[in-house]
Scaffold this motif. Structure first.
Motif, PDB file in Angstrom:
ATOM      1  N   MET A 102      11.848  11.592  25.252  1.00  0.00           N
ATOM      2  CA  MET A 102      11.538  12.625  26.411  1.00  0.00           C
ATOM      3  C   MET A 102      12.590  13.802  26.275  1.00  0.00           C
ATOM      4  SD  MET A 102      11.578  11.823  30.317  1.00  0.00           S
ATOM      5  CE  MET A 102      10.760  13.017  31.681  1.00  0.00           C
ATOM      6  N   LYS A 103      12.043  15.293  26.432  1.00  0.00           N
ATOM      7  CA  LYS A 103      12.643  16.347  26.393  1.00  0.00           C
ATOM      8  C   LYS A 103      13.954  16.392  27.324  1.00  0.00           C
ATOM      9  CE  LYS A 103      10.571  20.063  25.003  1.00  0.00           C
ATOM     10  NZ  LYS A 103      10.938  20.198  23.751  1.00  0.00           N
ATOM     11  N   PRO A 104      14.977  16.538  27.069  1.00  0.00           N
ATOM     12  CA  PRO A 104      16.147  16.756  28.031  1.00  0.00           C
ATOM     13  C   PRO A 104      16.203  18.291  28.238  1.00  0.00           C
ATOM     14  CG  PRO A 104      17.175  16.008  26.145  1.00  0.00           C
ATOM     15  CD  PRO A 104      15.741  16.096  25.471  1.00  0.00           C
ATOM     16  N   LEU A 105      16.590  18.576  29.686  1.00  0.00           N
ATOM     17  CA  LEU A 105      16.885  20.180  29.702  1.00  0.00           C
ATOM     18  C   LEU A 105      18.321  19.915  30.614  1.00  0.00           C
ATOM     19  CD1 LEU A 105      14.617  22.827  31.298  1.00  0.00           C
ATOM     20  CD2 LEU A 105      16.975  22.659  31.789  1.00  0.00           C
ATOM     21  N   ILE A 106      19.408  20.530  29.902  1.00  0.00           N
ATOM     22  CA  ILE A 106      20.647  20.182  30.406  1.00  0.00           C
ATOM     23  C   ILE A 106      21.060  21.490  31.134  1.00  0.00           C
ATOM     24  CG2 ILE A 106      23.118  19.908  29.746  1.00  0.00           C
ATOM     25  CD1 ILE A 106      21.170  17.500  29.151  1.00  0.00           C
ATOM     26  N   HIS A 107      21.772  21.313  32.225  1.00  0.00           N
ATOM     27  CA  HIS A 107      22.408  22.382  33.152  1.00  0.00           C
ATOM     28  C   HIS A 107      23.653  22.690  32.450  1.00  0.00           C
ATOM     29  CE1 HIS A 107      19.425  21.738  36.868  1.00  0.00           C
ATOM     30  NE2 HIS A 107      19.112  21.494  35.756  1.00  0.00           N
ATOM     31  N   ILE A 108      24.016  23.979  32.344  1.00  0.00           N
ATOM     32  CA  ILE A 108      25.368  24.579  31.908  1.00  0.00           C
ATOM     33  C   ILE A 108      26.006  25.143  33.024  1.00  0.00           C
ATOM     34  CG2 ILE A 108      26.705  25.621  30.086  1.00  0.00           C
ATOM     35  CD1 ILE A 108      25.252  23.223  28.989  1.00  0.00           C
ATOM     36  N   ALA A 109      27.350  24.782  33.787  1.00  0.00           N
ATOM     37  CA  ALA A 109      27.810  25.569  34.745  1.00  0.00           C
ATOM     38  C   ALA A 109      29.168  26.221  33.936  1.00  0.00           C
ATOM     39  CB  ALA A 109      28.487  24.446  35.543  1.00  0.00           C
ATOM     40  N   CYS A 110      29.154  27.528  34.342  1.00  0.00           N
ATOM     41  CA  CYS A 110      30.452  28.308  34.327  1.00  0.00           C
ATOM     42  C   CYS A 110      31.482  27.680  34.853  1.00  0.00           C
ATOM     43  CB  CYS A 110      30.187  29.687  34.894  1.00  0.00           C
ATOM     44  SG  CYS A 110      28.657  30.371  34.042  1.00  0.00           S
ATOM     45  N   ARG A 111      31.485  26.947  35.796  1.00  0.00           N
ATOM     46  CA  ARG A 111      32.677  26.608  36.550  1.00  0.00           C
ATOM     47  C   ARG A 111      33.922  25.597  35.757  1.00  0.00           C
ATOM     48  NH1 ARG A 111      30.174  22.757  40.007  1.00  0.00           N
ATOM     49  NH2 ARG A 111      30.441  21.500  38.015  1.00  0.00           N
ATOM     50  N   ASP A 112      33.172  24.646  35.043  1.00  0.00           N
ATOM     51  CA  ASP A 112      33.985  23.567  34.316  1.00  0.00           C
ATOM     52  C   ASP A 112      34.850  23.933  33.089  1.00  0.00           C
ATOM     53  OD1 ASP A 112      33.594  22.169  36.692  1.00  0.00           O
ATOM     54  OD2 ASP A 112      31.829  21.088  35.452  1.00  0.00           O
ATOM     55  N   ARG A 113      34.285  24.841  32.214  1.00  0.00           N
ATOM     56  CA  ARG A 113      34.620  25.054  30.837  1.00  0.00           C
ATOM     57  C   ARG A 113      34.988  26.873  30.756  1.00  0.00           C
ATOM     58  NH1 ARG A 113      30.020  22.748  31.371  1.00  0.00           N
ATOM     59  NH2 ARG A 113      29.664  20.395  31.069  1.00  0.00           N
ATOM     60  N   ASN A 114      36.059  26.724  30.192  1.00  0.00           N
ATOM     61  CA  ASN A 114      36.431  28.087  29.717  1.00  0.00           C
ATOM     62  C   ASN A 114      35.435  28.292  28.375  1.00  0.00           C
ATOM     63  OD1 ASN A 114      37.498  26.690  27.277  1.00  0.00           O
ATOM     64  ND2 ASN A 114      39.718  27.263  28.293  1.00  0.00           N
ATOM     65  N   MET A 115      35.609  29.525  27.897  1.00  0.00           N
ATOM     66  CA  MET A 115      34.970  30.079  26.845  1.00  0.00           C
ATOM     67  C   MET A 115      35.041  29.016  25.657  1.00  0.00           C
ATOM     68  SD  MET A 115      35.137  34.117  26.953  1.00  0.00           S
ATOM     69  CE  MET A 115      34.044  34.450  25.689  1.00  0.00           C
ATOM     70  N   ILE A 116      36.248  28.597  25.286  1.00  0.00           N
ATOM     71  CA  ILE A 116      36.171  27.717  24.189  1.00  0.00           C
ATOM     72  C   ILE A 116      35.476  26.671  24.421  1.00  0.00           C
ATOM     73  CG2 ILE A 116      37.982  26.390  22.889  1.00  0.00           C
ATOM     74  CD1 ILE A 116      40.222  28.394  23.741  1.00  0.00           C
ATOM     75  N   GLY A 117      35.681  25.803  25.638  1.00  0.00           N
ATOM     76  CA  GLY A 117      34.872  24.596  26.170  1.00  0.00           C
ATOM     77  C   GLY A 117      33.271  24.770  26.057  1.00  0.00           C
ATOM     78  N   THR A 118      33.016  25.986  26.534  1.00  0.00           N
ATOM     79  CA  THR A 118      31.658  26.153  26.405  1.00  0.00           C
ATOM     80  C   THR A 118      30.981  26.381  25.268  1.00  0.00           C
ATOM     81  OG1 THR A 118      31.785  27.342  28.744  1.00  0.00           O
ATOM     82  CG2 THR A 118      29.798  27.916  27.602  1.00  0.00           C
ATOM     83  N   GLN A 119      31.626  27.069  24.471  1.00  0.00           N
ATOM     84  CA  GLN A 119      30.910  27.181  23.067  1.00  0.00           C
ATOM     85  C   GLN A 119      30.845  25.810  22.295  1.00  0.00           C
ATOM     86  OE1 GLN A 119      32.062  30.169  20.221  1.00  0.00           O
ATOM     87  NE2 GLN A 119      31.971  28.713  18.518  1.00  0.00           N
ATOM     88  N   SER A 120      31.978  25.082  22.339  1.00  0.00           N
ATOM     89  CA  SER A 120      32.059  23.526  21.827  1.00  0.00           C
ATOM     90  C   SER A 120      30.958  22.778  22.268  1.00  0.00           C
ATOM     91  CB  SER A 120      33.414  23.151  22.150  1.00  0.00           C
ATOM     92  OG  SER A 120      33.726  21.689  21.774  1.00  0.00           O
ATOM     93  N   HIS A 121      30.764  22.846  23.581  1.00  0.00           N
ATOM     94  CA  HIS A 121      29.645  22.183  24.331  1.00  0.00           C
ATOM     95  C   HIS A 121      28.273  22.487  23.494  1.00  0.00           C
ATOM     96  CE1 HIS A 121      28.129  19.595  27.593  1.00  0.00           C
ATOM     97  NE2 HIS A 121      27.620  20.462  28.091  1.00  0.00           N
ATOM     98  N   MET A 122      28.111  23.893  23.696  1.00  0.00           N
ATOM     99  CA  MET A 122      26.608  24.280  23.364  1.00  0.00           C
ATOM    100  C   MET A 122      26.477  23.702  21.639  1.00  0.00           C
ATOM    101  SD  MET A 122      25.723  25.554  25.711  1.00  0.00           S
ATOM    102  CE  MET A 122      23.998  25.809  24.991  1.00  0.00           C
TER     103      MET A 122
END
Length: 631
Positions: free
Chosen positions: A395-415
């Motif tokens: 099944m196709k997953p659609l993932i929410h990404i919150a600005c709250r929990d990760r700084n820019m480093i963590g956000t890019q790593s997550h993506m």
């Protein structure tokens, strides 16, 4: 001459005051300063806040000393001002209110739920210093508020009892659970506090009236309990354009005040987000009110509970083709498309979640979406669950990404991790403030705004990292943006939405809508946009669930008709009505939008399975030429 505070509580219900810190914030004082230092710097302002609450009807006034201990003051270099700040706090409260009001010295938790952050010896030392100052002032009692652990609460209470016989009110911060942060059942914690000398026990902060009502229900009627106190927040805080706002209205506080009295509360005030208007509404509601003797039975369904029951459904998968399926943004321009949200679990058991995902797959859902610790409550990683849904269920997953929990480093790593797993659909959201979730000691990062995170994710599609360096390959993220149509000025909300589309949003997902007329208004206001909109619809589970969503959750507003239809319903009857109302809303939504976004309450996936099947059945009946399906 007014009676002693203990005697007063035997005779009457006392209305407490409301928030100090968030009210000062609303008045323009910024986050990041010591509000307690204002006792010395802006005494007229502090007196004015006390006076406003007194004039609103509050007769129990807290001093502005909640964080006036050496540990908290040291963050501002004010530890040497501890005694002066506390003494000034009492003096200002006394001067601001009449002789018929009780002034209590407010003492806050030092650890604030972070068990290892301060040594026990330091906790005792700093609490002792503040207590010794306050008991040497003309206070009518002491209030221990926003404590998370029984251990620290008992430390403070025992220190007080060594030096004073003043009345003491002990309040835990709670989210509606049945235990303290250190795992002690509330009933046991209250018994221990009573044995140690507490005169009043209760709750404040962390939750609005709904959450505190649930916790109070768990202890109401316990044998030998002292009077209860409750100081709820004004619902859940929202963070919009750099400002904190709260959803619960004064009218709602007036209604719930009587329910608190029915459950044994004898002091009722307000915490974060409350204002003199909230206190005035409660004071008016409680004037000459007598407790309902049948309250314990009548209020069992407050808050909606977590009951799910079972709704029997007939599965009808959507026909599939061998051609490659377009992404959701493209798909919703061609045919009806259904996205269903299923909350990741708050524990380590994923069995029910995976059962729900499989049932929704069988019903023909186009994508399963998972929030990113919504309401700042810790849940299992949506990245991990998205991968399981994709690999095990197909099944196709659609993932929410919150600005709250990760700084820019963590956000890019997550993506980058999502890209490696082949998960390419995301929803970019700001995220609810961490301080109002289940780990209040956590920081809200907010390195990026919702507009910026959309732009940065789309930059990855160009093969460029957040730093501007080459990624050697291009990502292929399809990025969604959130939209709240439940606002007073829809045109301004649409202007904000246009900015998200300019930032690169490929599709839009709305907060749940509970008004058919609003759905049409949304269509008229957004029909010029060239990206698909998925209208959010969340079936209600009970009357209590409806009232909680309407009054306490930011971004959700129910119509008077829906609230009336859900009023008093619970269990199977409540869920059946919730599904029926959702079907009626789908009737309206499918006239104007091809994108449908269903939200599953309490993991009751049977409800969203039934609604998904209803969408497909209705889609087969509709003659699309009769409707302006431009979305």
């Amino acid at each position: 001459m007014k009676p002693d505070l203990r005697e007063a509580l035997r005779r009457q219900v006392l209305v407490g005051d409301g928030a100090m810190g968030t009210y000062l914030y609303q008045m323009g004082f910024p986050v990041g300063i010591s509000y307690e230092e204002l006792n010395l710097l802006e005494p007229d302002v502090i007196m004015d806040v006390h006076r406003r609450y007194y004039e609103a009807g509050a007769r129990l006034i807290e001093t502005n000393t909640f964080s006036a201990n050496r540990e908290k003051l040291s963050k501002y270099g004010l530890e040497q001002e501890m005694e002066a700040i506390n003494r000034a706090g009492v003096e200002l409260a006394r001067k601001a209110v009449g002789d018929d009001a009780y002034v209590v010295g407010a003492i806050g938790s030092i650890r604030a739920g972070k068990r290892k952050n301060v040594r026990t010896a330091k906790v005792k030392e700093d609490l002792r210093d503040q207590i010794e100052v306050l008991v040497d002032t003309p206070v009518d009692g002491l209030l221990l508020e926003s404590f998370y652990d029984l251990e620290e609460m008992l430390i403070a209470l025992r220190l007080i009892r060594k030096v004073s016989e003043l009345p003491v009110i002990c309040q835990f911060a709670t989210e509606g659970t049945d235990s303290t942060h250190d795992g002690i059942l509330l009933t046991e914690a209250f018994r221990k506090l009573t044995a140690a000398g507490a005169d009043v026990v209760g709750f404040n902060c962390r939750s609005g009236p709904n959450g505190l009502m649930r916790s109070l229900q768990r202890v109401a009627g316990m044998e030998g309990a002292p009077p209860f106190s409750v100081f709820p927040n004004a619902g859940i805080a929202d963070y919009v354009d750099g400002r904190y706002t709260y959803a619960a209205t004064p009218e709602y506080f007036g209604e719930t005040a009587r329910k608190f009295v029915d459950l044994g509360a004898r002091i009722i005030g307000g915490c974060c987000g409350t204002t003199p208007e909230h206190i005035a509404a409660m004071a008016q509601s409680l004037r000459n009110y007598s407790p309902n003797p049948d309250a314990l039975r009548l209020l069992q369904e407050v808050g909606g509970g977590s009951e799910t029951g079972r709704i029997v459904t007939r599965l009808q998968p959507v026909p599939t083709t061998s051609a490659p399926e377009p992404n959701l943004a493209e798909l919703a321009k061609e045919r009806y498309t259904v996205i269903v949200e299923l909350d990741p679990p708050r524990d380590l058991d994923i069995e029910k979640f995976m059962q729900g995902a499989q049932a929704l797959k069988n019903a023909g859902v186009d994508a399963l979406t998972m929030a990113d610790n919504s309401l700042a409550v810790t849940r299992m990683s949506n990245l991990a669950l998205g991968s399981l849904v994709k690999e095990r269920i197909g099944m196709k997953p659609l993932i929410h990404i919150a600005c709250r929990d990760r700084n820019m480093i963590g956000t890019q790593s997550h993506m980058m991790g999502l890209h490696a797993l082949g998960i390419d659909h995301v929803l970019a959201v700001t995220g609810d403030p961490a301080k109002f979730g289940d780990l209040p000691g956590s920081s809200s990062v907010y390195d990026l705004t919702s507009f910026e995170i959309i732009r940065m994710i789309k930059q990855l599609n160009e093969g460029i990292a957040f730093s501007g360096k080459s990624l050697k390959k291009k990502a292929n993220f399809v990025v969604g943006a959130a939209f709240n149509p439940n606002v007073k000025h829809l045109d301004k909300a649409v202007q904000r939405l246009e900015r998200k589309i300019e930032s690169g949003a490929d599709y839009i997902m709305t907060q749940p809508v509970y008004n058919a007329e609003l759905i049409e208004k949304v269509y008229e206001a957004t029909k010029h946009l060239d990206v698909p909109i998925f209208i959010g619809i969340m079936p209600l589970a009970s009357g209590g669930n409806a009232e909680y969503l309407h009054n306490e959750v930011p971004g959700i507003q129910l119509s008077d008709e829906v609230r009336q239809r859900m009023n008093g319903l619970k269990g199977e009857e409540g869920r059946a009505m919730g599904v029926q109302i959702a079907k009626e809303l789908l009737d309206a939504a499918m006239r104007y939008f091809k994108g449908i976004y269903l939200m599953t309450p309490f993991l009751a996936y049977e409800m969203t399975v039934q609604l998904t099947e209803y969408v497909w059945e209705k889609a087969q009946r509709l003659d699309s030429h009769l409707y302006p399906l431009s979305k």
